[in-house]
Scaffold this motif. Sequence first.
Motif, PDB file in Angstrom:
ATOM      1  N   ARG A   1      -4.403   0.889   6.158  1.00  0.00           N
ATOM      2  CA  ARG A   1      -3.253   0.554   7.018  1.00  0.00           C
ATOM      3  C   ARG A   1      -2.967   1.030   7.599  1.00  0.00           C
ATOM      4  O   ARG A   1      -2.791   0.598   8.972  1.00  0.00           O
ATOM      5  CB  ARG A   1      -2.246   0.231   5.651  1.00  0.00           C
ATOM      6  CG  ARG A   1      -2.615  -0.738   4.361  1.00  0.00           C
ATOM      7  CD  ARG A   1      -1.222  -1.026   3.047  1.00  0.00           C
ATOM      8  NE  ARG A   1      -1.736  -1.742   2.072  1.00  0.00           N
ATOM      9  CZ  ARG A   1      -1.030  -1.691   0.853  1.00  0.00           C
ATOM     10  NH1 ARG A   1       0.324  -0.870   1.199  1.00  0.00           N
ATOM     11  NH2 ARG A   1      -0.921  -2.971   0.142  1.00  0.00           N
ATOM     12  N   LEU A   2      -2.862   2.376   7.682  1.00  0.00           N
ATOM     13  CA  LEU A   2      -2.278   3.759   8.802  1.00  0.00           C
ATOM     14  C   LEU A   2      -3.554   2.865  10.152  1.00  0.00           C
ATOM     15  O   LEU A   2      -2.963   2.855  11.664  1.00  0.00           O
ATOM     16  CB  LEU A   2      -2.379   5.034   8.558  1.00  0.00           C
ATOM     17  CG  LEU A   2      -1.048   5.274   8.023  1.00  0.00           C
ATOM     18  CD1 LEU A   2      -0.862   6.570   7.354  1.00  0.00           C
ATOM     19  CD2 LEU A   2       0.513   4.972   8.408  1.00  0.00           C
ATOM     20  N   ALA A   3      -4.665   3.234   9.779  1.00  0.00           N
ATOM     21  CA  ALA A   3      -5.747   3.217  10.683  1.00  0.00           C
ATOM     22  C   ALA A   3      -5.696   1.171  11.253  1.00  0.00           C
ATOM     23  O   ALA A   3      -6.856   1.196  12.011  1.00  0.00           O
ATOM     24  CB  ALA A   3      -6.795   3.111   9.872  1.00  0.00           C
ATOM     25  N   GLY A   4      -4.677   0.647  11.477  1.00  0.00           N
ATOM     26  CA  GLY A   4      -5.029  -0.417  11.658  1.00  0.00           C
ATOM     27  C   GLY A   4      -5.548  -2.120  10.793  1.00  0.00           C
ATOM     28  O   GLY A   4      -5.597  -2.834  11.253  1.00  0.00           O
ATOM     29  N   GLY A   5      -5.806  -1.575   9.285  1.00  0.00           N
ATOM     30  CA  GLY A   5      -6.041  -2.261   8.054  1.00  0.00           C
ATOM     31  C   GLY A   5      -7.715  -3.318   8.310  1.00  0.00           C
ATOM     32  O   GLY A   5      -8.483  -2.919   8.269  1.00  0.00           O
ATOM     33  N   PRO A   6      -7.778  -4.433   8.440  1.00  0.00           N
ATOM     34  CA  PRO A   6      -8.486  -5.017   8.472  1.00  0.00           C
ATOM     35  C   PRO A   6     -10.326  -4.887   8.999  1.00  0.00           C
ATOM     36  O   PRO A   6     -11.078  -4.910   8.073  1.00  0.00           O
ATOM     37  CB  PRO A   6      -8.422  -6.418   9.117  1.00  0.00           C
ATOM     38  CG  PRO A   6      -7.389  -6.563   9.600  1.00  0.00           C
ATOM     39  CD  PRO A   6      -6.569  -5.372   9.582  1.00  0.00           C
ATOM     40  N   PRO A   7     -10.563  -4.389  10.015  1.00  0.00           N
ATOM     41  CA  PRO A   7     -11.930  -3.217  10.197  1.00  0.00           C
ATOM     42  C   PRO A   7     -11.661  -2.523   9.859  1.00  0.00           C
ATOM     43  O   PRO A   7     -13.436  -2.420   9.048  1.00  0.00           O
ATOM     44  CB  PRO A   7     -11.430  -3.377  12.204  1.00  0.00           C
ATOM     45  CG  PRO A   7     -10.212  -3.971  12.126  1.00  0.00           C
ATOM     46  CD  PRO A   7      -9.232  -3.923  11.293  1.00  0.00           C
ATOM     47  N   LEU A   8     -11.019  -1.574   9.307  1.00  0.00           N
ATOM     48  CA  LEU A   8     -11.971   0.074   8.366  1.00  0.00           C
ATOM     49  C   LEU A   8     -11.978  -0.755   7.100  1.00  0.00           C
ATOM     50  O   LEU A   8     -13.164  -0.351   6.405  1.00  0.00           O
ATOM     51  CB  LEU A   8     -11.021   0.521   8.452  1.00  0.00           C
ATOM     52  CG  LEU A   8     -10.959   1.422   7.822  1.00  0.00           C
ATOM     53  CD1 LEU A   8     -12.209   2.573   7.977  1.00  0.00           C
ATOM     54  CD2 LEU A   8      -9.514   2.776   7.874  1.00  0.00           C
ATOM     55  N   ALA A   9     -11.069  -2.026   6.650  1.00  0.00           N
ATOM     56  CA  ALA A   9     -11.062  -2.367   4.792  1.00  0.00           C
ATOM     57  C   ALA A   9     -12.332  -3.076   4.481  1.00  0.00           C
ATOM     58  O   ALA A   9     -12.746  -2.708   3.733  1.00  0.00           O
ATOM     59  CB  ALA A   9      -9.682  -2.875   4.629  1.00  0.00           C
ATOM     60  N   ALA A  10     -12.846  -3.812   6.160  1.00  0.00           N
ATOM     61  CA  ALA A  10     -14.198  -4.232   5.479  1.00  0.00           C
ATOM     62  C   ALA A  10     -15.112  -3.672   5.870  1.00  0.00           C
ATOM     63  O   ALA A  10     -15.677  -3.315   4.657  1.00  0.00           O
ATOM     64  CB  ALA A  10     -13.883  -5.681   7.129  1.00  0.00           C
TER      65      ALA A  10
END
Length: 1609
Positions: A100-109
Amino acid sequence: MERVLAEVLLAQSRDPRALFGVLCRGEASAERVETLRFLLQRLEDAGAGPGALPEAAREVATGYLVPLLRGRPGGADPGLPSQRRRVLRAAGAALRSCARLAGGPPLAAALAEEALRDLLAGRRAPGAEAAVEVLAAVGPCLRPREDGPLLERVAQTAVVLAMGADGPGSAEDAAALAAARLLPALGQCGGAALRAVWDALVAPGVPWGPDRVGPELQVLSALAEKLLPEPGARDAGPDARRCGRFWRTVQAGLGSAEDALTRKRARYLLQRAVEVSAELGADYTCDAHGGTGPSLFWWSEKKKDELLKFWENYVLIMETLEGNQIHVIKPVLPKLNTLFEYAVSEENGCWLFHPSWHMCVYKRMFESENKILTKEGVIHFLELYELKCLPFSPDFSEFIIGPLMDALSESSLYSRSPGQLVGSGSPLGLKLQKFLVTYVSLLPEEIKSGFLLKFLQKMTSRHWCAVPVLFLSRALASVPPCQALGVEGLLALRDVLRRTMVTHQILLRGAAQCYLLQTALRLVDAEKVSLSDVSVFLASLRQEEALGRGTVLWSELCDWLRGNERSFRQPAPGSQGLLEASLTAYVKNLVQEYMKSPAWEAGEGGLVPDGLEARLTATMVLLAVDVEGQKAQYSEKRRTQNILRMFLDPLLDALMKFGTNVYMPVPRTDRALQLLLKLLHTCTLRGSRAQEGLASATAAMCSSPADEVSALLQNLVMSTSESVSEFILRRLTTNELRSVADLDRCHLYLLVLTELIHLQLKQGWKTGAPVCRVVSLLKNASIRHLQETDSGQEPTLARQIQRVASMATLARVCEAVDLQPALQQESLDPAPLERLLSTLPLSQTLQKPCADDPESRSFFEESSSCPGWGRIVAQYVHDQWVCLSFLLRRCHPLVPAAEGDQLEPSPPTVWTPALILRAALDALSILPSDQVSPVFCCMKILVPQLLTSCESLCVEAFDVAWRVLTSLSNTQQTFWPNLRAFVQFVFDDAVLATAAKAKGQAYFRIKEIMYKIIEMSAIKTGVFNTLTSHCCRSWLASASRGPQGALSSARHYSDLLLEACTFGTVFRRDQRLTQDVQTFVENLGHDCAANVVMESTKREDCYVRICAIKFLCLLDGSNTSHKAFVEDLAVKLLDKDVRVSQARARYYANSLQHRVKNRVWQALLTLFPRFDQNFLNGIIDKIFQAGFTNNQASIKYFIEWIIILILHKFPQFLQKFWDCFSYGEEKLKASICTFLSVLSHLDIIIQNVPEKRRALKQALLVALQWGLSHNFSIRLYALVALKKVWAVCKALCVEDCDAWTALIERSLSQAESVHGAGNAKKNWQRIQDHFFFATFHPLQDYCLETIFHTLPRLSGVVEEEWITLSRFSSFTDIPSDTGPPWCLSRTPLRELNPGDWSQQDTGSGSGEADGPSEQADVQKKVIPWGHGLPDADLELALQDRAARLGKSTGSLIVVASLVDKPTNLGGLCRTCEVFGASVLVVGNLHCVRDKQFQHLSVSAEQWLPLEEVKPHQLTGYLQQKRAAGYMVIGVEQTAHSSDLVQFSFPEKSLLLLGNEREGIPANLLRQLDVCVEIPQQGVIRSLNVHVSGALLIWEYTRQQLLRRTGALQ
């Protein structure tokens, strides 16, 4: 601590890289990772700006957390699974914050893709847990639209992983983690993920089975908030309530899941679905599978209240069943009836709720580990149709055929109920019968046939024990007649019959066959089966066990055949079946076809047919004859003789040609002779009772007397006797028997010859009769064949076969001559036989035939299909010993002329008795177990003559014979005949007398064998019966023909009678069940054909005692030897009573010690009439000493009875009786009640006393003295004796006692008018009404019935010990004594029922481990000379004592009377003392002496008031305390119990604690004001009783402290 550390770090620096760097260096401990998690969450809450935080978070995620999850770099592995899970969970939460802190979706995906690949690549690797944690952490960060395909793949993988927990280890952990963390996380991702999960669970084609129920429920529970959403919930997924598979999974979890957690999840889902439905308020239905029947689940807002009540009760029942405690479940079972009332519509009588819900409840009960609960469930189900008529449902029928029948296969369910008489039938079996009759009657006609067929097929699907298959068969036989079964049903019945054959209980097996035949007669549609089908089915029945001619069942079968004769299905045109236009035509063709030899039986040396076809044909012939006899009786058309001749014409024609047609095919002769034998055996009326009690049954069967058919058949057979005899003579004497198969023919011929001899004897023996002539010729020819030599050449197979056949023929002739005295008049000179045996070596083994002979070569090549040569040799040796036994008996007088005569057998001149006995030992070593009987017979004749001169040889014979016998213990058919033969020669009267006279090695070996037989009886019931019966009969026979000393030898073996009088084992539960059911079948009498066909073996243990008692009753007290025997046995009985008493100080009711002592005194009472004064002078002290011993009530009654009889018959012993009261109270308090009971019958005692006044005065003194005892029970007995004695004094007008009138009258008046608290008045009334004082008459009730049945029944002895007079009369091995002392009791005693007063003295071993009996020291207020401290004063005194100790007490009373274990009581005592309870109530104050109690209480009992209230007194105690203002609170889980957290304790509270296992009984639950339960979060449903009590005591104390603090403030 980690949260505080994170705050400290954040306060010191705001640079994220610096903060992360501090935590990511060094060892990756759980504390460090959790601190990082809290730090990230704190930064996330503060909001991430555009600075360095997102980049730093990305670096922490990819550089530290993901590697940590995969392999934990840096630091040592803590090694504990709990520590690793802690690290993984903290790292996963930290990773979610980083995403969430790193910008969320791209990193999560990206992280999700990588974790998904790892998971798919190594689903069972240890890294699967880490991959699941990564997916659970980043899943909620994925975007439903952009990352939709990824979400679907993650969801599908999560479901597959969660459903794949099929093994232990990391895979199971990963599956649990996926269900517990990943799936709930995916539930937050929106509808797409939920739909993907749902499709993976319930999509068409997804497999479903019992192994998937647990994982599916785990997944559904994890997503319950989304699949069963509350109103207004966001991101709700598919509605699980509308899916049938969801409900089937829930039902499977409720009813079939093995683990409690799975069942708890199913209940949770059901409860949530109901709650959600009630909140939503929308109507909907979920249709059942297949679209038939009511919905699996439905909701209607109009019926909201009814639905909520239904499901509330349903969940309550399912939760209660988790306890597995029957006392808790029983009160809830009426709610199950309420469920059925809700489930069936009153308007149209159809199901409103799907019946599968109710089946889940029963299935849960059926599969319980608690068999009592299973039985309750089965009985409750079977009682459904007694109160209500439920509509038909296919699920109901499937449940009956499935789970119900599986439950019914458990034998223990058929046990008797407490208090039910032996032989009255199983309550469950009777309910099963009633249920099946009602259910089948209510079934639609189109359904009935299929249900019954499936029911029968279910019975064939497993091996049933004897008891369940009996009651299932009986229930089927009770179904109302209907044409429901066809060929398939008849085949199923035949398969069930075959299943019954594997059971070992012959009587139960036979009864089951009878009921299955009755089932066929009631349910088979004759139009769907042919007579061939019926005959094949009847061939499956064993005639010697069930289908016997002359029984009621045979008559019913004839009625059925006659009624359906023209209805049977005809064979198809062109088929090979027989003509079946009528029963007569079918049987006529059946016999004709039978007499035709099939092509495969051609040839002279073929095997003999097995006889099954002959038995079938014979049965059908006799059935058809009896059916025609019924017709002749009613219509007078045909006579039985014509019909029988018509049927048997082919057979008679063949038999008449036997003597003249030497070319008749051998197979045809075999078949004819087999049919002849089967006809003769089947035609005989079965059982002795068939001849006397079945006139009514056979009257409808034939127009003439019951044995007319048998007489006609015998006449027809005898008309062919000359031809058959000539044929047998030719076949046995002209070398026509040449192959091994011909030995079976030889056996067949000899059986037929034996039958012809019997028939000739019935019709009158004639000197010139063909049978007589053939017997003589056979003997001479056989001897001639055996004397022929082989001239030094190796014998051929044909020659040896002829020798075996000749020896067998000679043996059968000897047996026939031995059994039929008329044959002995034909001057069968034994000289040729003696000469033959003198030339043969005894136990000669037959030489194997020459291998070069063609016939021998063929034999050795085909030996696999024929008996081996060893078996042939064994038969040859066996027949030798049969002949030798006959010869010894012919030369040995069976009865000596005088007692001193020496019985010298005359064996062949070259053999001495010693050599013959030695040869017998050799024969026992080579003969198979089923062929040793003739050797035993020879030993019986030889051993008595050799015992004096060759004792060691005789002892060796005993040992070898015993070893042979013990090797037969598992061979039922051969064991019992050999046991009788063994007993007859080892325990022969002459052997016993000689051995006792010498007192040598043989004497002690015989006694050793006797005790071994008794020991064997504990394993094989009936062994000791054989020995006892033989010895008693032989001793009686010896006494009847001998002078005064006839029983002198028996006296040396009185130990045998001692063991017989006290014999009987305590059987296991399954053995008792089998005996109970056998008694039930026997009590059915003629209604069950098995009772008529099979004679009772009298092998039950009770018949050992019956035999011994009947023998003792026949002894003459005036006979010197009889008197000596009786006195010796009586002394040994008294010594045995002492040994049993010393072996164990305390023994429980109906234990083996109790039963043995009971039997001892029953035998002594039986012997009493043969005691004289001189003998009693020596044993009277032992009898009185037995009165001083602690004993069970039944034994006390017997001791008191025999003392009364002694004092009545011999008043000289009265002074010894008065001396018994002279001991101090401390010595007598455990036994004085026995002598006071004797005193109460003083009117009987003094009948023969000339000076009665002195005895009466002494009795009054004794009664008054003991009436002042401290012990309440003693006072009661003394008052009864005082009342009885005083009544005698007034009746006799004794003036010497007038001075005591006022005192005695006042004492008796006070006893009659006693009132107040306690049970004093009730107990006084009970003891006066007790049978021993109110009804029992020591003289008039002196009979076998009172000793062995009435008194044990009234005194609480277990029913296995009751022996009725009918059993005495049915045992005919020993004649009955018809004297008046053994007739029925002349008082109403035999009609009484057991009362509620049981005589127990203080300190008796009644089964209570601690303290005195319930009647001792419980009434303090009725002591004549003062009053004890009142209860209120006692309470104040205890409080003052506590106050003086500086200790404050509250108003809490803790009642632990139901608690058994000393450890729990000790812990409760300590807890109550610590928290200041006012008093602890226990069931027995003696518990404080227990070491375990003292170890736990640490002296708390010295500072805490303790009070004793026994469990049976609790009702009155609770009512008393409620009247004093106390609230009675139960610590128990009930349907309406209050939560401890929400409950407010009043100051005056009474806590009632339940038993460790049973909790609070149902009768005490009604006495409670409220029940309080402790809220629980785990799977285990209960706490230890001490822990539960401690929690409530502390909660009470806490609330009282808060109230006092509030009041002070």
